[in-house]
Write an enzyme that holds these catalytic residues in place. Structure first.
Site: not given
Ligand SMILES: NC(=O)c1ccc[n+]([C@@H]2O[C@H](COP(=O)([O-])OP(=O)(O)OC[C@H]3O[C@@H](n4cnc5c(N)ncnc54)[C@H](OP(=O)(O)O)[C@@H]3O)[C@@H](O)[C@H]2O)c1
Length: 294
Positions: A10, A99, A176
């Site tokens: 999340p 990604n 992408k």
């Molecule tokens: N953000 C963007 O704008 C964007 C856009 C396009 C694509 N993406 C892609 O989407 C993906 C997710 O990105 P994001 O930006 O959403 O990352 P993020 O904000 O770091 O979210 C990852 C989440 O996963 C949780 N997590 C980590 N280890 C875990 C585990 N073992 N079990 C359950 N949950 C766990 C993290 O918890 P904690 O809260 O403890 O860290 C965090 O809540 C990535 O591949 C990114 O490249 C992101």
């Protein structure tokens, strides 16, 4: 009946999808790493609060669901895998919100029976210091036009997160990936989208993107010669302070998704016998920035 849904991870993307589901009464089970009472999404003046709590013990996943949105970083798949064991039955579909072009091959080994579908996540979302997530664009996903995608399409129908199905998903995913690859340059400069206004950075980006394009085509993507220019023009049109999640990770000292966003181009290039001199410079620098030592 609506499909039952869990969101694993999340963070910025997981919160956006969880909020989109909650707003239409399809509140998902939320599975994370850090205990929290609720999630909060901010969109313009709107605020969507998704009730938790965020579950943090995969042993208490509470049984199989129809659909899992897996929104952990690609570097976190291994540690999140116990959630997949707890949430997946034979009919579960896991939709990977990450990604990269290797989502299926990275997640499938952690599943026994469940089907996995990749996605392209188009929207920028940013975690804020107060724990909320700021959605900075229209929430939109592209999924492959395949039977397993239907359950995700159904779950998100009528929500603020729109879903397109692509007949040629490979081309969409590689397009992408090219955007992600060049965004990685922001990690090396410590600057945001504004840096693409520089002529020298635009020129370097175009050369890097042309190299990535050749690899993408060898992987089966059908992309025109105009794509590198379109991507650079895109970065130039963004607000100068628009970052990218790999830069946010760098700034926070977290592991970087350098291998799935950049390393893949040199790895797949090597497999096809395509020289990738710019990747061969960029990738070790990103790897060292993310993993050290030093
Ligand atoms: N953000 C963007 O704008 C964007 C856009 C396009 C694509 N993406 C892609 O989407 C993906 C997710 O990105 P994001 O930006 O959403 O990352 P993020 O904000 O770091 O979210 C990852 C989440 O996963 C949780 N997590 C980590 N280890 C875990 C585990 N073992 N079990 C359950 N949950 C766990 C993290 O918890 P904690 O809260 O403890 O860290 C965090 O809540 C990535 O591949 C990114 O490249 C992101």
């Amino acid at each position: 009946m609506d499909p039952t849904v869990a969101v694993v991870g999340p963070g910025a993307i997981g919160t956006t999808v969880a909020a989109a589901l909650h707003e239409v009464g399809r509140t998902p089970r939320i599975c994370g790493r850090t205990a929290r009472e609720r999630l909060e999404l901010r969109v313009g003046e709107d605020r969507v609060v998704v009730p938790g709590p965020v579950r943090i013990d995969p042993a208490r996943a509470a049984g199989a669901v129809d659909l899992v949105f897996l929104a952990v970083k690609s570097t976190q798949i291994e540690t999140a895998a116990p959630w997949l064991t707890g949430l997946c039955g034979a009919d579960t579909v896991v939709c990977v919100l990450q990604n990269g072009v290797e989502q299926v091959s990275m997640v499938a080994p952690h599943l026994s029976g469940a089907r996995v579908i990749p996605s392209v996540v188009w929207f920028p979302a940013q975690a804020r210091s107060d724990g909320s997530v700021w959605l900075r664009g229209q929430a939109r996903l592209t999924l492959p036009d395949a039977p397993a995608s239907r359950v995700a399409l159904e779950a998100l129908r009528g929500t603020r997160c729109s879903v397109d199905l692509a007949m040629d998903f490979t081309s969409v995913a590689w397009r992408k990936l090219l955007q992600n690859a060049v965004a990685g340059l922001m990690v090396l400069t410590g600057r945001r989208s504004g840096m693409f206004a520089r002529a020298d950075i635009a020129e370097l980006s175009l050369a890097y993107l042309r190299e990535c394009l050749e690899v993408a085509r060898a992987e089966g993507a059908v992309l025109s010669d105009d794509v590198p220019r379109e991507i650079v023009d895109g970065f130039r049109s963004y607000p100068a302070d628009m970052g990218t999640s790999i830069l946010a990770d760098r700034e926070a000292g977290r592991p970087l998704e350098w291998d799935t966003r950049n390393g893949v181009v040199s790895r797949r290039g090597r497999a096809h016998g395509i020289p990738t001199p710019i990747s061969d410079l960029v990738v070790p620098l990103l790897a060292a920035a993310g993993d050290g030592p030093g």
